[in-house]
Structure formats: C-alpha cells, structure tokens
Design an enzyme around this catalytic site. Structure first.
Site, PDB file in Angstrom:
ATOM      1  N   LYS A 111      37.586  10.144 -25.017  1.00 40.21           N
ATOM      2  CA  LYS A 111      36.564  10.922 -24.311  1.00 40.21           C
ATOM      3  C   LYS A 111      35.767  11.715 -25.334  1.00 40.21           C
ATOM      4  O   LYS A 111      36.324  12.494 -26.092  1.00 40.21           O
ATOM      5  CB  LYS A 111      37.221  11.874 -23.311  1.00 40.21           C
ATOM      6  CG  LYS A 111      36.269  12.869 -22.656  1.00 40.21           C
ATOM      7  CD  LYS A 111      37.000  13.890 -21.806  1.00 40.21           C
ATOM      8  CE  LYS A 111      36.063  14.982 -21.310  1.00 40.21           C
ATOM      9  NZ  LYS A 111      36.775  16.028 -20.523  1.00 40.21           N
ATOM     10  N   ASP A 117      30.283  20.258 -22.790  1.00 40.10           N
ATOM     11  CA  ASP A 117      30.494  20.154 -21.346  1.00 40.10           C
ATOM     12  C   ASP A 117      30.171  21.478 -20.654  1.00 40.10           C
ATOM     13  O   ASP A 117      30.955  22.417 -20.681  1.00 40.10           O
ATOM     14  CB  ASP A 117      31.943  19.755 -21.047  1.00 40.10           C
ATOM     15  CG  ASP A 117      32.188  19.610 -19.551  1.00 40.10           C
ATOM     16  OD1 ASP A 117      31.206  19.440 -18.804  1.00 40.10           O
ATOM     17  OD2 ASP A 117      33.362  19.649 -19.139  1.00 40.10           O
ATOM     18  N   LYS A 167      30.265  25.358 -14.994  1.00 42.32           N
ATOM     19  CA  LYS A 167      31.486  26.104 -15.255  1.00 42.32           C
ATOM     20  C   LYS A 167      31.220  27.601 -15.109  1.00 42.32           C
ATOM     21  O   LYS A 167      30.127  28.077 -15.419  1.00 42.32           O
ATOM     22  CB  LYS A 167      31.995  25.825 -16.679  1.00 42.32           C
ATOM     23  CG  LYS A 167      32.488  24.412 -16.908  1.00 42.32           C
ATOM     24  CD  LYS A 167      32.960  24.241 -18.338  1.00 42.32           C
ATOM     25  CE  LYS A 167      33.406  22.812 -18.591  1.00 42.32           C
ATOM     26  NZ  LYS A 167      34.652  22.481 -17.874  1.00 42.32           N
ATOM     27  N   ASP A 178      35.255  19.276 -26.230  1.00 42.37           N
ATOM     28  CA  ASP A 178      35.516  18.273 -25.196  1.00 42.37           C
ATOM     29  C   ASP A 178      35.357  16.849 -25.714  1.00 42.37           C
ATOM     30  O   ASP A 178      35.477  15.902 -24.946  1.00 42.37           O
ATOM     31  CB  ASP A 178      34.605  18.512 -23.991  1.00 42.37           C
ATOM     32  CG  ASP A 178      35.281  18.180 -22.675  1.00 42.37           C
ATOM     33  OD1 ASP A 178      36.525  18.081 -22.649  1.00 42.37           O
ATOM     34  OD2 ASP A 178      34.572  18.012 -21.666  1.00 42.37           O
ATOM     35  N   ASP A 237      31.776  18.299 -12.923  1.00 34.71           N
ATOM     36  CA  ASP A 237      32.617  18.795 -14.008  1.00 34.71           C
ATOM     37  C   ASP A 237      33.864  17.937 -14.186  1.00 34.71           C
ATOM     38  O   ASP A 237      34.660  18.178 -15.091  1.00 34.71           O
ATOM     39  CB  ASP A 237      33.003  20.270 -13.760  1.00 34.71           C
ATOM     40  CG  ASP A 237      33.565  20.940 -15.004  1.00 34.71           C
ATOM     41  OD1 ASP A 237      33.249  20.465 -16.117  1.00 34.71           O
ATOM     42  OD2 ASP A 237      34.314  21.921 -14.874  1.00 34.71           O
ATOM     43  N   GLU A 262      33.780  14.961 -15.307  1.00 39.71           N
ATOM     44  CA  GLU A 262      32.926  13.952 -15.943  1.00 39.71           C
ATOM     45  C   GLU A 262      33.661  13.079 -16.949  1.00 39.71           C
ATOM     46  O   GLU A 262      33.287  11.938 -17.180  1.00 39.71           O
ATOM     47  CB  GLU A 262      31.738  14.639 -16.621  1.00 39.71           C
ATOM     48  CG  GLU A 262      31.972  15.147 -18.035  1.00 39.71           C
ATOM     49  CD  GLU A 262      33.052  16.227 -18.132  1.00 39.71           C
ATOM     50  OE1 GLU A 262      33.723  16.296 -19.177  1.00 39.71           O
ATOM     51  OE2 GLU A 262      33.240  17.000 -17.171  1.00 39.71           O
ATOM     52  N   ARG A 297      36.480  11.575 -16.843  1.00 37.69           N
ATOM     53  CA  ARG A 297      37.040  10.356 -16.246  1.00 37.69           C
ATOM     54  C   ARG A 297      35.958   9.303 -16.004  1.00 37.69           C
ATOM     55  O   ARG A 297      36.251   8.109 -15.962  1.00 37.69           O
ATOM     56  CB  ARG A 297      37.798  10.698 -14.966  1.00 37.69           C
ATOM     57  CG  ARG A 297      36.972  11.263 -13.840  1.00 37.69           C
ATOM     58  CD  ARG A 297      37.807  11.982 -12.794  1.00 37.69           C
ATOM     59  NE  ARG A 297      38.335  13.249 -13.322  1.00 37.69           N
ATOM     60  CZ  ARG A 297      39.143  14.060 -12.623  1.00 37.69           C
ATOM     61  NH1 ARG A 297      39.520  13.726 -11.393  1.00 37.69           N
ATOM     62  NH2 ARG A 297      39.575  15.174 -13.158  1.00 37.69           N
TER      63      ARG A 297
END
Length: 515
Positions: A277, A282, A289, A300, A359, A361, A363
């Site tokens: 990933k 993010d 967030k 991230d 959020d 994201e 996956r």
C-alpha cells in the site's frame, strides 16, 4: 550509511572513539548483580576484573537498552567505554538471543551519535550473532535530518554536536576471513541499507514524495540493481481498468501510479509476489480525518516502502527466488473531483465496490494490485499495509497482524517475522464478518462491521486474490511509524517494519521452506 568492518584486533591498541561492551542482569547465583557479557573480557581485565562493580556504583542495572558511559581503562587508545544492557542472562544456556543483541547494539549506536568510530565487543559467538549485532548497530545509527539546517552535509560544526550518526562500526571478535561471519555481515549491510532507505521514504514529507516521485526512486534503484521495472501512469491505469487506484487518487493533483518491480534468478524454483500500500498522503478524502489524525499520514506508504526495500535487498543478496513487487501509489485528497461516499468503483478484477468511507482507501488500491499480481500465478502473495486503526487497538504500536487464507502459510510468515526480530501475531479471518460488507448496489462495500475492523479489511482483500493462490496480509499500522521516543534500534518516525520479514520469507522460499 554507517560503515561496518570485522576485526580480530586487540581492543587496547584499537584507535576508536569508544569501546562498546555488553552487561546483563546476573543469574540466580548473583541475585540483583551485574555481569559482564562475553566478548568484553579484555576490557574487564583492564579494570582488574571489577568492571561490573564499577558500573553498579554508577547505577547500571543491566536492563535492556540501558547505556552507561565511563572513561576507558589505562592503556586503551579509545578514551571511552560504553556499557549497554542486554537484559537478564538467559537461564537455559546463558547465550543471548539475536534480538537482544540487535537491540543492545542499536541502543549503543544511538548513544554514540556524533562519534566517528566505535568498536563493539558484544557477544559474537557465531555467524548469527555477527549478523544480529551488525543489523542492530547499522539500524541504530540511522538518522533523518536532510531537512534540518544542522544536517551534517549543511553544517559540519553543528554535526559535531551530536547531529551526525555514528560513522563507523568495528565488530571485534568477528572474523573477517571466516566465510560465515563475512556473509552474515554482508547480508546485514544489504538489508539495513535498504531498510534505512525505506525509512527515508517514509519520513520524506508528502510535498516531496508524491506517487510520481516514489515511482522515480523505484526506477533508479531498479536500474542500479538489475531489476526490471514497469510504471503505469494515470493514462495506463485508466486504459487497464484500475478503478480502485484511480478512484483513490481522483481527488489529488498528484496522479497515481502502479509500479511493478521484477527480480528474477536463473535457479529460482519459487515465485513470490509482494504487494504494498503506497498512499503517499492520506487526508481521508471526503471522509476527512479529524484533527490530530493527519499529521503523520505521510507514513501511509510504509507498506510500499517495505516491499520496495525487500525486493532490492533480495536482488543485492542474489537470492534464488523470483520476486515481483507491486507498489500501489496514490494520494488521497478531498476536492471537487474526489471519490464520494456512495460512489461505485469498478475494480481491475471486474468486481464493483460501493465506497461507504473514502478513508478506507488502502484496501481499494491493494485490491487492484492483488488482482493484477494474481495473474502471474505466484506461489504466494504477501501484501503489506498500514491498513487499519483497529489493528492498533488490538495489538498496540509495536506488533503487526498477520492474516492469511492458509493456516500453514500464516504460521510460516509468523515464524519468519520472529526469526527477523519483528513482533507479529496471527489473526483470524472469521467468515461471519463477510456479510457486513454486502452491498445492495455493488458486489461488495469497502466497509463492514465496526468491531473487528482489521479482520474485515483482511476479508475484503481476500476477495481480490486469485483462486487457489496462497496469500497473507500484514497490517503494519501500529509499528510502521514510531511517534514515541526511540528504543533499541528503532528510531522516532518511520521504522521500516516488515522489510526483514519479507526478506526472510524470500530466503525461506529460496531454500524450499516456504511453509
């Protein structure tokens, strides 16, 4: 990078700025007492056999990571002795484990920042110990200061005040002409240099590391180490139907990328795929967030950094295994073009996903990469991601979770993590949690039940792994970025978690012991 040499030279005559020795909490025969660890006999003798007593007088207890400094004994060219705690002496055979040696070496190296050369006299009874001390020292000496005015390259005077990392490590007692010792040291250098490069990437601010910049770093390294690289830009992603990666990156001016790194060996009998990933920043997207949760989101992309580092390390080590690394890179931002909660994305696999929370994201980009990686029919796929806060709630800040579609392989991954010194724990994938991701609109939603959120995310990813392919998922959300103080060989900031586990898995695959 800190230089590493092996030496059988006598400690008194060695020109160095410091001598590092190990001390430990004594066994039952000396309750509460301090003992000098093997390897430091020459130093102890120079103190007339009273080094332990002297250190106790100074308050040393032998606790793990504890550092005590004292003037070197008469006759030594090095002016300083640094005693580092190894913890309790193991009751079984008195031999210290690899992780205890790594952490002690790391703590000593951190304590010697601003020093040019240190001689380490920790226990190096065999090649495994040589490798452990080497790893710990080289990882502990890491620093990230390129953005500071006091960085060594910018201001040499300030560097003398402790800003520069330890420049050179000499392992006394390790034999430079011993093939096993030499190989252990060379492995440590390759792995730690790439792990520290992953740390650099994680620590780099997102205004300097967007998906395009990350891909460029990967291209340069691949060229240097004979790795084939393919980069799909936003046009190629659109043509290929990578709806997950494009959907996550839709709100950002920085366009997404999918990077493929292919390392091959003529004698390889196994093929592994590593998927990372790579959300370079993010914000949460439209599902923004809350305040206090954005400041560290440059980390991230830690999963992609780990995959990148592991593939390059495997190439440098010449491992007899084929490895394909996939870096799913995007920046998740809110804007007028961003994916909205309620949107439906058509993924690379053809499945549709209702996005209930932008959020969640990671996956989505992993789903596309997993489906693409599955086309090659590798022997196993391992994905790495800072995926869920739920995993942090379950396992804390220093342990990552392992999920898999095969129990034996999950155990093999856990064993590889333990062998590498990376705390990890096997987690289940309960079938009943899958129903929570049913969508009335699409094939699946990107959110499910609130409780067990880390497991729900794993079940989502499982949907995009090709049929019959062995797969494991490492959720490194906790240990990927250390917001607390440094400890052992772990710095504040990016840690490079999972690099050593992936390299160890590659070594096991090369030897036919994949699980």
């Amino acid at each position: 990078m800190t230089a590493l040499t092996l030496s059988t030279a006598a400690a008194p005559g060695l020109r160095a700025d410091a001598i590092v020795v190990g001390v430990a909490k004594g066994p039952a025969s000396r309750p509460g007492g301090l003992v000098v660890a093997p390897g430091a006999e020459a130093v102890d003798k120079a103190y007339d056999g009273k080094l332990a007593d002297l250190l106790e007088t100074l308050g040393a207890s032998g606790a793990e990571g504890e550092v005590t400094k004292l003037p070197a004994p008469s006759g030594f060219k090095a002016p300083l002795v640094v005693a580092v705690g190894l913890g309790a002496v193991p009751e079984k055979d008195g031999s210290f484990g690899a992780e205890a040696l790594r952490r002690a070496a790391g703590a000593a190296a951190r304590a010697l920042s601003g020093t040019k050369k240190a001689a380490f006299m920790l226990p190096v009874e065999d090649a495994d110990a040589v490798g452990a001390v080497s790893e710990g020292a080289l990882l502990g000496a890491y620093s990230f200061d390129v953005y500071k005015e006091s960085a060594p390259s910018k201001n040499a005077a300030k560097a003398k005040n402790g800003k520069a990392p330890l420049a050179e490590v000499t392992l006394l007692g390790a034999k430079p002409r011993d093939k096993a010792h030499k190989a252990a040291a060379e492995r440590a250098i390759a792995v730690t240099e790439e792990l520290n490069r992953a740390r650099d990437l994680i620590n780099t601010p997102p205004n300097d590391l967007d998906p395009e910049a990350f891909a460029a770093v990967a291209q340069t390294a691949a060229k240097e180490h004979g790795i084939k690289v393919t980069v799909l830009d936003e046009k190629a992603l659109a043509k290929g139907g990578y709806g997950g990666i494009l959907g996550v990156g839709a709100g950002s001016a920085a366009t997404p990328r999918l990077v493929q790194l292919s390392y091959t060996h003529a004698k390889a009998k196994k093929h592994l795929a590593f998927v990372g990933k790579g959300i370079t920043y993010d914000s949460g997207g439209i599902s923004l967030k809350p305040a206090g949760h954005n400041e560290t989101m440059k980390c991230d992309m830690s999963g992609a950094a780990a995959v990148f580092a592991a593939v390059v390390a495997a190439a440098r080590l010449g491992l007899e295994v084929n490895i394909t690394g996939w870096l799913a890179l995007a920046e998740n931002m809110p804007s007028g073009s961003a994916t909205r909660p309620g949107d439906v994305l058509r993924m690379y696999s053809g499945k549709t996903v209702e996005v209930l929370n932008t959020d969640a994201e990671g996956r989505l980009v992993l789903a596309d990469a997993l489906a693409k990686a599955s086309e090659d029919k590798p022997d196993a796929i391992i994905d790495v991601a800072t995926l869920t806060g739920a995993m942090m709630l379950a396992l804390g800040n220093r342990t990552f979770g392992i999920m898999a579609n095969d129990d034996a392989f999950r155990s093999a991954v856990h064993e590889a993590a333990e062998e590498s010194g990376e705390p990890a724990w096997p987690m289940p994938l309960p079938d009943h949690l899958r129903k929570g991701m049913d969508s009335p609109t699409a094939d699946i939603a990107n959110m499910g039940e609130r409780y067990g959120g880390g497991l729900v995310a794993g079940l989502f990813l499982k949907e995009f792994v090709g049929e019959g392919i062995t797969w494991a998922h490492l959720d490194i959300a906790g240990p990927a970025f250390n917001e607390g103080g440094p400890f052992g060989y772990t710095p504040k900031g990016g840690t490079g978690t999972a690099v050593r586990t992936l390299v160890r898995l590659a070594e096991r695959a090369a030897s036919g012991d994949l699980g």
